[in-house]
Design a protein around this motif. Structure first.
Motif, PDB file in Angstrom:
ATOM      1  N   ASP A 114      -8.865  -9.109   1.374  1.00  0.00           N
ATOM      2  CA  ASP A 114      -7.949  -9.457   0.307  1.00  0.00           C
ATOM      3  C   ASP A 114      -6.509  -9.238   0.761  1.00  0.00           C
ATOM      4  N   SER A 115      -5.604 -10.036   0.195  1.00  0.00           N
ATOM      5  CA  SER A 115      -4.183  -9.907   0.495  1.00  0.00           C
ATOM      6  C   SER A 115      -3.422  -9.723  -0.804  1.00  0.00           C
ATOM      7  N   PHE A 116      -2.420  -8.859  -0.745  1.00  0.00           N
ATOM      8  CA  PHE A 116      -1.591  -8.598  -1.913  1.00  0.00           C
ATOM      9  C   PHE A 116      -0.127  -8.625  -1.498  1.00  0.00           C
ATOM     10  N   PHE A 117       0.696  -9.228  -2.334  1.00  0.00           N
ATOM     11  CA  PHE A 117       2.140  -9.189  -2.130  1.00  0.00           C
ATOM     12  C   PHE A 117       2.731  -8.143  -3.072  1.00  0.00           C
ATOM     13  N   VAL A 118       3.655  -7.330  -2.557  1.00  0.00           N
ATOM     14  CA  VAL A 118       4.305  -6.311  -3.385  1.00  0.00           C
ATOM     15  C   VAL A 118       5.810  -6.388  -3.186  1.00  0.00           C
ATOM     16  N   ASN A 119       6.554  -5.935  -4.211  1.00  0.00           N
ATOM     17  CA  ASN A 119       8.006  -6.094  -4.171  1.00  0.00           C
ATOM     18  C   ASN A 119       8.764  -4.819  -3.816  1.00  0.00           C
ATOM     19  N   SER A 120       8.040  -3.722  -3.530  1.00  0.00           N
ATOM     20  CA  SER A 120       8.703  -2.478  -3.131  1.00  0.00           C
ATOM     21  C   SER A 120       7.721  -1.609  -2.358  1.00  0.00           C
ATOM     22  N   LEU A 121       8.253  -0.706  -1.551  1.00  0.00           N
ATOM     23  CA  LEU A 121       7.406   0.234  -0.823  1.00  0.00           C
ATOM     24  C   LEU A 121       6.655   1.137  -1.786  1.00  0.00           C
ATOM     25  N   LYS A 122       7.315   1.490  -2.894  1.00  0.00           N
ATOM     26  CA  LYS A 122       6.690   2.338  -3.897  1.00  0.00           C
ATOM     27  C   LYS A 122       5.457   1.657  -4.470  1.00  0.00           C
ATOM     28  N   THR A 123       5.567   0.370  -4.794  1.00  0.00           N
ATOM     29  CA  THR A 123       4.429  -0.380  -5.312  1.00  0.00           C
ATOM     30  C   THR A 123       3.322  -0.481  -4.256  1.00  0.00           C
ATOM     31  N   LYS A 124       3.719  -0.655  -3.010  1.00  0.00           N
ATOM     32  CA  LYS A 124       2.732  -0.719  -1.918  1.00  0.00           C
ATOM     33  C   LYS A 124       1.941   0.578  -1.843  1.00  0.00           C
ATOM     34  N   GLN A 125       2.638   1.700  -1.897  1.00  0.00           N
ATOM     35  CA  GLN A 125       1.970   3.006  -1.828  1.00  0.00           C
ATOM     36  C   GLN A 125       1.038   3.221  -3.018  1.00  0.00           C
ATOM     37  N   ASP A 126       1.483   2.799  -4.199  1.00  0.00           N
ATOM     38  CA  ASP A 126       0.636   2.926  -5.386  1.00  0.00           C
ATOM     39  C   ASP A 126      -0.618   2.068  -5.268  1.00  0.00           C
ATOM     40  N   LEU A 127      -0.455   0.844  -4.774  1.00  0.00           N
ATOM     41  CA  LEU A 127      -1.566  -0.092  -4.685  1.00  0.00           C
ATOM     42  C   LEU A 127      -2.598   0.344  -3.648  1.00  0.00           C
ATOM     43  N   GLN A 128      -2.118   0.961  -2.564  1.00  0.00           N
ATOM     44  CA  GLN A 128      -3.020   1.363  -1.488  1.00  0.00           C
ATOM     45  C   GLN A 128      -4.127   2.305  -1.967  1.00  0.00           C
ATOM     46  N   GLN A 129      -3.838   3.044  -3.013  1.00  0.00           N
ATOM     47  CA  GLN A 129      -4.828   3.989  -3.537  1.00  0.00           C
ATOM     48  C   GLN A 129      -6.058   3.280  -4.123  1.00  0.00           C
ATOM     49  N   PHE A 130      -5.894   2.003  -4.458  1.00  0.00           N
ATOM     50  CA  PHE A 130      -6.969   1.274  -5.138  1.00  0.00           C
ATOM     51  C   PHE A 130      -7.549   0.148  -4.291  1.00  0.00           C
ATOM     52  N   CYS A 131      -7.133   0.075  -3.023  1.00  0.00           N
ATOM     53  CA  CYS A 131      -7.577  -1.011  -2.158  1.00  0.00           C
ATOM     54  C   CYS A 131      -8.518  -0.500  -1.074  1.00  0.00           C
ATOM     55  N   GLN A 132      -9.325  -1.401  -0.578  1.00  0.00           N
ATOM     56  CA  GLN A 132     -10.141  -1.078   0.578  1.00  0.00           C
ATOM     57  C   GLN A 132      -9.252  -0.967   1.815  1.00  0.00           C
ATOM     58  N   SER A 133      -9.732  -0.290   2.822  1.00  0.00           N
ATOM     59  CA  SER A 133      -8.914  -0.011   4.003  1.00  0.00           C
ATOM     60  C   SER A 133      -8.498  -1.269   4.760  1.00  0.00           C
ATOM     61  N   ASP A 134      -9.268  -2.354   4.617  1.00  0.00           N
ATOM     62  CA  ASP A 134      -8.936  -3.574   5.347  1.00  0.00           C
ATOM     63  C   ASP A 134      -8.078  -4.550   4.532  1.00  0.00           C
ATOM     64  N   ALA A 135      -7.678  -4.147   3.348  1.00  0.00           N
ATOM     65  CA  ALA A 135      -6.836  -5.024   2.520  1.00  0.00           C
ATOM     66  C   ALA A 135      -5.442  -5.163   3.137  1.00  0.00           C
ATOM     67  N   ARG A 136      -4.900  -6.373   3.050  1.00  0.00           N
ATOM     68  CA  ARG A 136      -3.538  -6.593   3.539  1.00  0.00           C
ATOM     69  C   ARG A 136      -2.565  -6.479   2.365  1.00  0.00           C
ATOM     70  N   ILE A 137      -1.642  -5.539   2.470  1.00  0.00           N
ATOM     71  CA  ILE A 137      -0.610  -5.384   1.441  1.00  0.00           C
ATOM     72  C   ILE A 137       0.712  -5.762   2.095  1.00  0.00           C
ATOM     73  N   ILE A 138       1.269  -6.846   1.636  1.00  0.00           N
ATOM     74  CA  ILE A 138       2.393  -7.491   2.330  1.00  0.00           C
ATOM     75  C   ILE A 138       3.672  -7.318   1.518  1.00  0.00           C
TER      76      ILE A 138
END
Length: 223
Positions: A1-25
């Motif tokens: 899965d791929s996710f776009f985020v608009n801030s580093l803070k949002t990226k860090q928050d989202l990582q807690q709920f994603c699988q390790s292979d998810a792309r957070i861009i």
């Protein structure tokens, strides 16, 4: 899965709920001068603390933590006198803070204002204040920096990320300490006079990051 985020803070928050292979861009938005604000490089050549004028922007609702703004404003009034003002731009929304704002002397609830009216208000303001409990980004802080206005904001990670080297971060849960920091900030001639230029540089910094994000994302999805 791929996710776009608009801030580093949002990226860090989202990582807690994603699988390790998810792309957070990272895909930070370009900040435009939506209010057509002229940059006033000389706005802090002199600051009269006895006529301090604070502006806040956004619908009155619990997440924005306007009660903390009132507490800070009242602490400032105790030190600077009753001639200082707090102007709230935006609809009154919901929650108990609307009544608190309307019943605090020196607070002006302006409701909706046109871009020209916001421009006029910002031109006469000392600084912009944001006391939010949390935000995903805090875009208004950047948008209003086009005017060169100083920003005082809650000490939360996303505001530190957005403001960079500009503005002032305060603990909004401690109104007395925040008021003292604001007075020191506005009284320091060198520091306050730098804010207009720091605001301009901060917009350039952010938009450069946004352009790099867009380029990196476009390359990634061409592969």
């Amino acid at each position: 899965d791929s996710f776009f985020v608009n801030s580093l803070k949002t990226k860090q928050d989202l990582q807690q709920f994603c699988q390790s292979d998810a792309r957070i861009i990272m895909l930070r938005p370009q900040v435009r001068n939506v209010f057509a604000l002229p940059h006033n490089s000389g706005r802090y050549n002199s600051v009269d603390l006895s006529k301090l004028k604070i502006v806040m922007l956004g619908t009155v609702e619990p997440r924005k933590n306007y009660s903390a703004a009132v507490a800070i404003f009242n602490a400032l009034k105790q030190r600077l006198g009753d001639s200082i003002e707090l102007h709230i731009v935006g609809r009154l929304g919901w929650g108990p803070d609307a009544s608190l704002l309307q019943n605090t002397a020196g607070v002006f609830c302006r409701g909706y204002l046109s871009a020209d009216e916001i421009k006029t208000l910002l031109d006469s303001a000392t600084f912009y204040l944001s006391t939010s409990h949390d935000e995903g980004l805090g875009l208004p802080l950047l948008e209003l920096q086009y005017s060169g206005i100083a920003v005082v904001a809650a000490k939360i990670p996303v505001f530190a990320e957005v403001l960079g080297e500009s503005g002032l971060l305060v603990d909004v849960s401690d109104a007395e300490q925040a008021a003292e920091q604001i007075i020191t900030f506005c009284s320091d001639t060198v520091q306050i006079q730098q804010q207009s230029e720091l605001a301009r540089q901060n917009i350039q910094r952010w938009n450069a990051l946004a352009a790099a994000d867009k380029q990196a994302a476009s390359v990634l999805f061409r592969e």
